[in-house]
Design a protein around this motif. Structure first.
Motif, PDB file in Angstrom:
ATOM      1  N   ALA A  87      -5.916  -1.267  -0.365  1.00 25.46           N
ATOM      2  CA  ALA A  87      -5.377  -0.319  -1.338  1.00 25.46           C
ATOM      3  C   ALA A  87      -3.862  -0.210  -1.216  1.00 25.46           C
ATOM      4  O   ALA A  87      -3.150  -0.095  -2.226  1.00 25.46           O
ATOM      5  CB  ALA A  87      -6.031   1.045  -1.142  1.00 25.46           C
ATOM      6  N   ILE A  90      -2.371  -3.238  -2.839  1.00 30.31           N
ATOM      7  CA  ILE A  90      -2.400  -3.107  -4.300  1.00 30.31           C
ATOM      8  C   ILE A  90      -1.291  -2.179  -4.769  1.00 30.31           C
ATOM      9  O   ILE A  90      -0.606  -2.455  -5.770  1.00 30.31           O
ATOM     10  CB  ILE A  90      -3.783  -2.581  -4.741  1.00 30.31           C
ATOM     11  N   MET A  91      -1.096  -1.075  -4.034  1.00 29.83           N
ATOM     12  CA  MET A  91      -0.079  -0.105  -4.431  1.00 29.83           C
ATOM     13  C   MET A  91       1.325  -0.702  -4.354  1.00 29.83           C
ATOM     14  O   MET A  91       2.183  -0.419  -5.194  1.00 29.83           O
ATOM     15  CB  MET A  91      -0.170   1.129  -3.545  1.00 29.83           C
ATOM     16  N   ALA A  98      -0.887  -6.269  -8.878  1.00 34.73           N
ATOM     17  CA  ALA A  98      -1.709  -5.106  -8.553  1.00 34.73           C
ATOM     18  C   ALA A  98      -2.863  -4.964  -9.542  1.00 34.73           C
ATOM     19  O   ALA A  98      -3.995  -4.661  -9.149  1.00 34.73           O
ATOM     20  CB  ALA A  98      -0.848  -3.839  -8.567  1.00 34.73           C
ATOM     21  N   PHE A 102      -6.739  -5.178  -8.405  1.00 33.05           N
ATOM     22  CA  PHE A 102      -7.597  -4.017  -8.683  1.00 33.05           C
ATOM     23  C   PHE A 102      -8.776  -4.418  -9.568  1.00 33.05           C
ATOM     24  O   PHE A 102      -9.908  -3.983  -9.349  1.00 33.05           O
ATOM     25  CB  PHE A 102      -6.777  -2.922  -9.356  1.00 33.05           C
ATOM     26  N   SER A 153      -7.527   3.301  -3.776  1.00 33.39           N
ATOM     27  CA  SER A 153      -6.423   2.891  -4.658  1.00 33.39           C
ATOM     28  C   SER A 153      -6.028   4.034  -5.581  1.00 33.39           C
ATOM     29  O   SER A 153      -4.835   4.294  -5.799  1.00 33.39           O
ATOM     30  CB  SER A 153      -6.830   1.667  -5.483  1.00 33.39           C
ATOM     31  N   LYS A 157      -2.264   6.133  -5.332  1.00 36.05           N
ATOM     32  CA  LYS A 157      -1.338   6.193  -6.465  1.00 36.05           C
ATOM     33  C   LYS A 157      -0.691   7.559  -6.599  1.00 36.05           C
ATOM     34  O   LYS A 157       0.343   7.707  -7.261  1.00 36.05           O
ATOM     35  CB  LYS A 157      -2.075   5.843  -7.763  1.00 36.05           C
TER      36      LYS A 157
END
Length: 271
Positions: A87, A90-91, A98, A102, A153, A157
């Motif tokens: 996560a 991805i961030m 990303a 995801f 994730s 955010k």
């Protein structure tokens, strides 16, 4: 005013619908078998712990409990560590990368775990990992990884990027930022995810039934299946096992309730 009362009435009816079966299960655990078959819905003539004593005297329940604890703790810990790293990646990735990462893990949520049963069983048989708690942990982590990444994730955010940029200015690398900044800030989110995963892993019956066949490796949900007889079932003893199995989840939720609620509402409270 009328709408408020109707809402409360519907909520009360829904609560009664949920609590009634739970009350029957708990009450039955304190009844004898003749009392249960005479009137399943009545209160016991005398509240007794005979079923609890018989449960632990007649079955190696502590061994089953230990197996469930080992599988659940190691699965959830590994899940949080791996999913947290994914996560975070991805961030911190670019928008296009990303989105692709995801989408890849979100696609994993669309594949039912039942589809993988035969390939997983065949693979573990070839590796010689059948009837192994370690293999059960690995399978559980891999199956739940898309869900964990999806949850964490969304939580990550909500973190202020200014703090991450401040850490980079101070010379912190990605691993230092993750361990010293991201994970502490995500403590409520991690607790919420852990509580959710705990319930799933603790109650899982499908993969233990598929991978475990030795009596010394049974988890609690799988052990409860052995309480059913071919011609007659001791339902008070069986439901006593259900109460014992569910008790750790109740205790966990009591202690993690604040984190669970704050984590679950984090996304909706973020402006």
């Amino acid at each position: 005013m009328l709408l408020n009362w109707l809402s409360r009435l519907l909520l009360a009816a829904f609560a009664a619908l949920i609590l009634a079966p739970l009350a029957i299960v708990v009450i039955t655990a304190f009844k004898t078998r003749p009392e249960f078959y005479a009137d399943p819905l009545s209160l016991p003539a005398s509240w007794t712990f005979h079923n609890f004593a018989a449960l632990f005297d007649g079955q190696p329940m502590w061994a089953y409990f230990r197996n469930s604890v080992v599988v659940t703790v190691f699965s959830v810990a590994a899940e949080l560590l791996i999913a947290g790293c994914v996560a975070y990646a991805i961030m911190r990735s670019g928008k296009r990368m990303a989105g692709a990462l995801f989408a890849l893990f979100a696609a994993g949520l669309m594949v039912p775990s039942h589809v993988n049963m035969i390939p997983l069983y065949s693979l573990l048989q070839k590796l010689g990992w059948s009837n192994s708690l370690t293999a059960l942990v690995l399978v559980t982590v891999s199956v739940l990884l898309p869900l964990s990444v999806f949850m964490l994730s969304g939580f990550m955010k909500t973190l202020p990027r200014e703090l991450l940029e401040a850490g980079e200015i101070d010379g912190a690398g990605h691993w230092t930022t993750l361990v010293r900044i991201v994970f502490p800030l995500c403590a409520p989110f991690l607790a919420a995810t852990a509580a959710f995963l705990f319930v799933i892993v603790w109650n899982d019956l499908l993969f233990p039934m598929l991978l475990i066949n030795g009596k010394d490796k049974l988890t609690l949900p799988l052990a409860l299946l052995r309480f059913r007889g071919e011609y007659i079932t001791d339902y008070p003893l069986l439901l006593t096992g259900v109460v014992v199995t569910a008790a750790p989840m109740v205790v966990l939720f009591v202690f993690l309730q604040r984190y669970f609620i704050s984590g679950a509402l984090a996304g909706s409270l973020k402006g």
